[in-house]
Write a protein that holds these residues in place. Structure first.
Motif, PDB file in Angstrom:
ATOM      1  N   ILE A   1      -4.731  -4.061   6.670  1.00 12.44           N
ATOM      2  CA  ILE A   1      -3.939  -5.053   6.860  1.00 12.44           C
ATOM      3  C   ILE A   1      -2.699  -5.049   5.973  1.00 12.44           C
ATOM      4  N   ALA A   2      -2.717  -4.083   4.801  1.00  7.67           N
ATOM      5  CA  ALA A   2      -1.780  -3.875   3.967  1.00  7.67           C
ATOM      6  C   ALA A   2      -0.967  -2.278   4.147  1.00  7.67           C
ATOM      7  N   GLY A   3      -1.784  -1.697   4.730  1.00  7.64           N
ATOM      8  CA  GLY A   3      -1.253  -0.445   5.048  1.00  7.64           C
ATOM      9  C   GLY A   3      -1.270   0.729   4.078  1.00  7.64           C
ATOM     10  N   PHE A   4      -2.006   0.504   3.082  1.00 10.46           N
ATOM     11  CA  PHE A   4      -2.191   1.805   2.012  1.00 10.46           C
ATOM     12  C   PHE A   4      -3.448   1.672   1.666  1.00 10.46           C
ATOM     13  N   TYR A   5      -3.966   2.884   1.083  1.00 15.49           N
ATOM     14  CA  TYR A   5      -5.344   3.248   0.975  1.00 15.49           C
ATOM     15  C   TYR A   5      -5.362   2.884  -0.705  1.00 15.49           C
ATOM     16  N   GLU A   6      -6.291   1.773  -1.043  1.00 11.60           N
ATOM     17  CA  GLU A   6      -6.374   1.295  -2.394  1.00 11.60           C
ATOM     18  C   GLU A   6      -6.967   2.384  -3.358  1.00 11.60           C
ATOM     19  N   ASP A   7      -6.524   2.502  -4.596  1.00 17.03           N
ATOM     20  CA  ASP A   7      -6.938   3.216  -5.475  1.00 17.03           C
ATOM     21  C   ASP A   7      -8.375   2.788  -5.853  1.00 17.03           C
ATOM     22  N   VAL A   8      -9.250   3.803  -6.514  1.00 19.66           N
ATOM     23  CA  VAL A   8     -10.857   3.535  -6.862  1.00 19.66           C
ATOM     24  C   VAL A   8     -10.579   2.561  -7.953  1.00 19.66           C
TER      25      VAL A   8
ATOM     26  N   ASN B   1      -4.530   7.011  11.928  1.00 27.96           N
ATOM     27  CA  ASN B   1      -5.155   6.718  10.372  1.00 27.96           C
ATOM     28  C   ASN B   1      -5.371   5.268  10.372  1.00 27.96           C
ATOM     29  N   GLN B   2      -6.239   4.907   9.496  1.00 26.67           N
ATOM     30  CA  GLN B   2      -6.434   3.277   9.363  1.00 26.67           C
ATOM     31  C   GLN B   2      -5.348   2.801   8.906  1.00 26.67           C
ATOM     32  N   ALA B   3      -4.436   3.248   8.057  1.00 28.92           N
ATOM     33  CA  ALA B   3      -3.403   2.646   7.595  1.00 28.92           C
ATOM     34  C   ALA B   3      -2.280   2.445   8.566  1.00 28.92           C
ATOM     35  N   ASP B   4      -2.226   2.969   9.779  1.00 30.25           N
ATOM     36  CA  ASP B   4      -1.251   3.193  10.749  1.00 30.25           C
ATOM     37  C   ASP B   4      -1.140   1.781  11.568  1.00 30.25           C
ATOM     38  N   ILE B   5      -2.345   0.970  11.518  1.00 31.88           N
ATOM     39  CA  ILE B   5      -2.555  -0.020  12.076  1.00 31.88           C
ATOM     40  C   ILE B   5      -1.598  -1.339  11.744  1.00 31.88           C
ATOM     41  N   ALA B   6      -1.396  -1.401  10.322  1.00 32.76           N
ATOM     42  CA  ALA B   6      -0.604  -2.252   9.710  1.00 32.76           C
ATOM     43  C   ALA B   6       1.068  -2.200  10.409  1.00 32.76           C
ATOM     44  N   PRO B   7       1.534  -1.094  10.434  1.00 28.56           N
ATOM     45  CA  PRO B   7       3.025  -1.094  10.904  1.00 28.56           C
ATOM     46  C   PRO B   7       2.893  -1.522  12.526  1.00 28.56           C
ATOM     47  N   LEU B   8       1.692  -1.110  13.151  1.00 30.95           N
ATOM     48  CA  LEU B   8       1.782  -1.385  14.477  1.00 30.95           C
ATOM     49  C   LEU B   8       1.512  -2.697  14.738  1.00 30.95           C
ATOM     50  N   MET B   9       0.862  -3.585  13.970  1.00 36.11           N
ATOM     51  CA  MET B   9       0.741  -5.028  13.992  1.00 36.11           C
ATOM     52  C   MET B   9       1.968  -5.626  13.714  1.00 36.11           C
TER      53      MET B   9
ATOM     54  N   GLY C   1       7.129  -8.717  15.061  1.00 40.73           N
ATOM     55  CA  GLY C   1       8.561  -8.722  14.563  1.00 40.73           C
ATOM     56  C   GLY C   1       8.306  -9.102  13.342  1.00 40.73           C
ATOM     57  N   VAL C   2       7.509  -8.643  12.302  1.00 39.96           N
ATOM     58  CA  VAL C   2       7.493  -9.071  10.968  1.00 39.96           C
ATOM     59  C   VAL C   2       7.794  -7.788  10.094  1.00 39.96           C
ATOM     60  N   PRO C   3       8.213  -7.900   8.821  1.00 41.29           N
ATOM     61  CA  PRO C   3       8.407  -6.614   8.221  1.00 41.29           C
ATOM     62  C   PRO C   3       7.254  -6.007   8.076  1.00 41.29           C
ATOM     63  N   ILE C   4       7.376  -4.491   7.923  1.00 40.43           N
ATOM     64  CA  ILE C   4       6.224  -3.822   7.490  1.00 40.43           C
ATOM     65  C   ILE C   4       6.180  -3.852   6.180  1.00 40.43           C
ATOM     66  N   PRO C   5       4.625  -4.128   5.835  1.00 37.31           N
ATOM     67  CA  PRO C   5       4.113  -4.059   4.331  1.00 37.31           C
ATOM     68  C   PRO C   5       5.150  -3.181   3.419  1.00 37.31           C
ATOM     69  N   VAL C   6       5.571  -3.634   2.194  1.00 35.57           N
ATOM     70  CA  VAL C   6       6.283  -2.753   1.451  1.00 35.57           C
ATOM     71  C   VAL C   6       5.628  -1.665   1.047  1.00 35.57           C
ATOM     72  N   ASN C   7       4.405  -1.729   0.786  1.00 32.26           N
ATOM     73  CA  ASN C   7       3.610  -0.733   0.184  1.00 32.26           C
ATOM     74  C   ASN C   7       2.959   0.138   1.171  1.00 32.26           C
ATOM     75  N   SER C   8       3.029  -0.079   2.576  1.00 31.54           N
ATOM     76  CA  SER C   8       2.348   0.623   3.728  1.00 31.54           C
ATOM     77  C   SER C   8       3.046   2.242   3.771  1.00 31.54           C
ATOM     78  N   VAL C   9       1.844   2.882   3.624  1.00 33.31           N
ATOM     79  CA  VAL C   9       2.044   4.318   4.108  1.00 33.31           C
ATOM     80  C   VAL C   9       1.608   4.786   5.512  1.00 33.31           C
ATOM     81  N   GLY C  10       1.555   3.830   6.348  1.00 34.79           N
ATOM     82  CA  GLY C  10       1.187   4.072   7.642  1.00 34.79           C
ATOM     83  C   GLY C  10       2.291   4.404   8.478  1.00 34.79           C
ATOM     84  N   VAL C  11       2.240   5.190   9.384  1.00 33.75           N
ATOM     85  CA  VAL C  11       3.147   5.856  10.435  1.00 33.75           C
ATOM     86  C   VAL C  11       2.819   5.020  11.837  1.00 33.75           C
ATOM     87  N   LEU C  12       3.803   4.366  12.300  1.00 37.16           N
ATOM     88  CA  LEU C  12       3.811   3.588  13.674  1.00 37.16           C
ATOM     89  C   LEU C  12       3.234   4.686  14.691  1.00 37.16           C
TER      90      LEU C  12
END
Length: 894
Positions: free
Chosen positions: A102-109, A321-329, A334-345
């Motif tokens: 949902i946020a597009g990044f991999y949370e640190d431990v 990759n799981q983070a890619d789903i955020a920019p896809l959604m 038509g909403v901005p991609i989450p600013v911290n996302s590392v996903g690739v569309l």
């Protein structure tokens, strides 16, 4: 002794925390401008359905008769949607999985550890960027996205936490609750004008979190009928959901649907590690703006064999990759991609014009580039200009819509590499500081051992002629220079600690370095070959322990070598029975590292054999009851009758009394040790599901033999004043006049202790078992999901073998007339050498599992060292103190 203990504890805590600043810092940066595609989106709304704990193969694999257990989703895959596998990253847990989705990044431990429902750091998400988001599902997941959203446009509907019960008769009712609530929601919207107006707006998201599959998987395993039937229930619910949504919006064709999972699950019902069954999750996307099923005739590039097993080789598979789903959604509505996302569309999911794809990919590239620029600016501002080394980027600027999509993808790839570069910019600098402090501390401990306990011949030292005030002034100058350097760079407070700690440590080393001169001058009188042989064997032993972290079978090899020690040392001729007992005990214990750490089926009847192995004392009845309670609990859960209240009361009472009952027993050596063993074993039984229940009695048997055989070793060395074991009382004051100097054989004793501590930790588990433990282990205590209580119980299970070994080592210190400080200092040196070894093995490349494992090894060794310092105090109290609940009244005679 107390001062040295506190200083050593502080130093090791600093070394331990350093790994978090070096490897576990948050990757998030703030201040970026949200990026959105200027073109009209294909969808007005999006429905996200997450089947928690659903494996890819469980959904895609057909039944024996060729039909699917999820016919609706199978039809979507074959006719009107795009499908693939979403690859998750370690740790494969619910919170980091949903954050990636949902946020597009991999949370640190560190963020995962700080809070499960709360947000330790603010992060952007697709929900936050939406106009409205309505969520239904678990109270463990939904609140973190609502509390992290700006404004008040994320609405959550959750069931009570008590509903998440692994002993539930039917956990699929959690998913039924969600579908029922969604149905009622749309029904009520028809008569609620304000709600209906909100629903008819664009950029809306509906999120359904379905926890039933995960709960059934934990309770009954993923191959169970309950788990598989739950998939069918979800499929039916999705079909009805789509019908309700389409009907409400008059089949306007503006709804996009995404179905996926946060993580998978192993065959034994656990998750958290990096097994493919945990990292491969399904992804099915259909509806507005989504590419229809694309049939292929050529063999696809995926050679993992799944396509053939799933009978889907004729349909194009698009893995992400799981983070890619955020920019896809985000692109679909038509909403901005989450600013911290590392996903690739993933463009192959989109059904739109080339211009839309290019614009969307360009937006994705700029969004990632914004993070890179912000990270570079922050690092440049906190680094001296002549020391700053920029990341050499082949970026092209400015970009336009006419550029090829591949150029945008290349830009994203380099921007992500740059993010990693600046995120790890200070890693080498901090690592050198920590290593310098590590080497200094270990050197100081070695010098203290030589000076205080080795009985070296004292000679005037040239180094001692250096005035102390000169060394002090030098250290002050170095401290000022380091402080000014860090102040100019505006470094965090923790950097001062890591960089300044080596200064007093090396100051102490230089002050004690005269001891090294004493050692050199005493060398002619030392048995050099014997010393060299000991050090070579210990070095080999340390390497064996290091390798055992990667391959548990090395512990079996080590125990096999230890088993022949009495025969090689000549003890067999003087103590045949004890030598044979040691030999058999080592071989029996050697079997446990060869057993699987996870995936064990419950073997309840083994606990009966365990009870037979325990000695008949007043506590045996209690141990027998604790051996029977898991059997009753297992039977009750199998019959779906829940956790019996009496079993729960017995379990928690046993846990609470396990640290009290031994203090009521006699402080005589064998009485106290046996009481400790029986009390802790009773708790261990309640936390066991299989063969590991036999581990404590076998370990304790070997520990008793070790105590006896060390007595024989002392006798063989001709140590006078040897105290008989039968006369040892832990509570008696130690006669300081009988404390002896260290001998070379004490190095072996210390190594044995470290070896048994590692065996106590890895004998029935490893990294995978900690990250991916079986929840069935705690079912005697609770079945309602609570990650912190369950984690605490599992940690106590890990600690119990530690206490058994620690109590044994405490006994050996008393029995061999050696101060506890002497042996512990040697243990400290061995542990620190292992920790330093693992520090050099930490890596930030390769798979995420490799990176996480390398960091975990260092954390475990450092935690063990700190823990042993604290546990030594607890163990001393555990063995020497006695509680008197009542006293007999004194008789008075005339």
């Amino acid at each position: 002794m107390i001062t040295f203990f506190l200083v050593g504890l502080i130093v090791h805590v600093v070394f331990f925390l350093s790994i978090f600043d070096i490897y576990f810092t948050s990757p998030l940066v703030h201040g970026m401008t949200p990026q959105a595609t200027p073109l009209a989106p294909p969808a007005s709304r999006l429905v996200l359905v997450v089947g928690d704990g659903l494996r890819a193969d469980s959904l895609f694999t057909l039944l024996h008769n060729g039909s699917s257990r999820a016919p609706y989703l199978r039809n979507v895959i074959e006719e009107r949607g795009t499908w693939g596998v979403s690859h998750t990253r370690v740790p494969t847990e619910s919170r980091p999985g949903h954050v990636a989705l949902i946020a597009g990044f991999y949370e640190d431990v560190s963020a995962v550890a700080k809070g499960w429902k709360e947000n330790p750091v603010e992060f952007d998400s697709v929900f936050n960027e939406s106009r409205h988001t309505w969520c239904w599902g678990s109270p463990d997941i939904l609140p973190m996205f609502a509390k992290g959203a700006s404004g008040d446009h994320v609405y959550t509907h959750t069931y009570p936490a008590e509903e998440e019960d692994f002993a539930s008769t039917d956990a699929s009712r959690l998913d039924s609750w969600v579908f029922t609530q969604v149905k009622s929601f749309f029904q009520s919207a028809k008569s609620n004008s304000s709600l209906r107006a909100s629903l008819l707006e664009d950029k809306n998201i509906f999120f359904l979190h379905l926890l039933g599959i995960d709960t059934n998987g934990h309770a009954h395993r993923p191959v169970s009928q309950e788990y598989l039937d739950n998939i069918g229930l979800v499929d039916t619910g999705i079909a009805e959901l789509v019908s309700i949504v389409e009907d409400f919006f008059n089949y306007d064709g503006r709804t996009a649907y995404v179905f996926t999972s946060d993580h998978g699950m192993t065959n034994w019902g656990s998750h958290g590690a990096g097994h493919p069954s945990e990292t491969l999750t399904p992804l099915v996307v259909w509806g507005a703006g989504v590419q229809n099923a694309h049939r292929v005739t050529e063999p696809q590039s995926y050679n993992d064999g799944y396509l053939q097993d799933w009978k889907l080789e004729h349909l194009r598979r698009v893995d992400v990759n799981q983070a890619d789903i955020a920019p896809l959604m985000a692109s679909l509505i038509g909403v901005p991609i989450p600013v911290n996302s590392v996903g690739v569309l993933p463009l192959l999911y989109l059904n739109n014009s080339d211009q839309f794809k290019a614009e969307t990919m360009y937006t994705n590239a700029i969004q990632v580039l914004e993070q890179f620029k912000m990270k570079m600016t922050q690092k440049k501002e906190t680094t001296l200009s002549f020391l700053f080394t920029p990341y050499h980027t082949p970026f092209h600027s400015p970009l336009s819509v006419s550029h090829q999509i591949s150029l945008c993808q290349s830009l994203i790839s380099h921007a992500l590499e740059g993010l990693v570069y600046y995120h790890t910019y200070d890693r080498f600098f901090l690592g050198c500081s920590v290593v310098l402090g590590f080497v200094g501390w270990t050197s100081y401990v070695v010098l203290v051992i030589l000076k205080t306990h080795a009985g070296l011949n004292r000679h005037p030292s040239l180094l001692k002629q250096i005035p102390s005030h000169t060394l002090a002034r030098l250290c002050i100058c170095v401290t000022v220079v380091i402080t000014m350097f860090l102040l100019i760079q505006r470094s965090p407070v923790t950097y001062y600690i890591y960089c300044l700690l080596p200064v007093p440590v090396w100051y102490s080393v230089l002050r004690e370095s005269g001891t090294l001169t004493d050692l050199i001058r005493s060398a002619p009188s030392l048995p050099l070959w014997k010393c060299l042989g000991y050090f070579v064997l210990v070095a080999f032993g340390i390497e064996l322990l290091v390798v055992s972290f990667f391959h548990r079978a090395m512990l079996t090899v080590g125990l096999a070598v230890l088993s022949v020690w009495p025969f090689l040392s000549g003890l067999f001729g003087k103590a045949k029975f004890r030598s044979l007992s040691w030999f058999l005990g080592c071989l029996c214990l050697a079997a446990f590292p060869l057993m699987p750490v996870v995936g064990r089926e419950p073997i309840i009847h083994l606990k009966v054999y365990h009870t037979i192995l325990t000695c008949p004392t007043e506590q045996m009845i209690h141990v027998a009851v604790c051996a029977y309670v898991p059997y009753l609990t297992h039977s009750s859960l199998q019959q779906k009758q829940g956790l019996p209240l009496l079993n729960q009361i017995i379990s928690w009472t046993t846990l609470a009394s396990s640290m009290i009952v031994p203090l009521l027993s006699s402080t005589r050596l064998f009485h106290r040790l046996l009481s400790i063993f029986l009390s802790l074993t009773a708790t261990y039984l309640l936390l066991s599901t299989g063969s590991e229940a036999l581990f404590p009695p076998v370990l304790s048997w070997l520990m008793f033999v070790w105590i006896n055989i060390e007595q024989e070793a002392m006798l063989a060395q001709g140590v006078s004043g040897r105290q008989e074991l039968s006369t040892i009382d832990f509570s008696a004051n130690i006669d300081i006049t009988k404390i002896r100097q260290l001998k070379l054989d004490d190095i072996r004793r210390s190594y044995f202790f470290v070896f048994f501590i590692i065996t106590a930790f890895f004998g029935t588990g490893n990294i995978a078992s900690i990250n991916s433990f079986d929840p069935a282990s705690v079912y005697c205590f609770l079945t309602v999901f609570n990650p912190f209580i369950m984690g605490g119980l599992m940690m106590w299970k890990v600690i119990i073998p530690f206490i058994i070994v620690m109590c044994t080592f405490e006994t050996i210190q008393v029995a061999t007339q050696l101060s506890s400080r002497s042996l512990f200092l040697i243990v400290l040196v061995i542990s620190d050498l292992m920790a330093l070894h693992f520090f050099f093995l930490v890596q930030d490349y390769g798979s995420w599992l490799d990176i996480g494992t390398s960091i975990s090894h260092y954390v475990i060794v450092m935690s063990m060292t700190i823990f042993l310092m604290l546990l030594s105090v607890v163990t001393h109290i555990f063995t020497t103190q006695r509680l008197i609940l009542w006293r007999r009244p004194k008789m008075h005679f005339p």
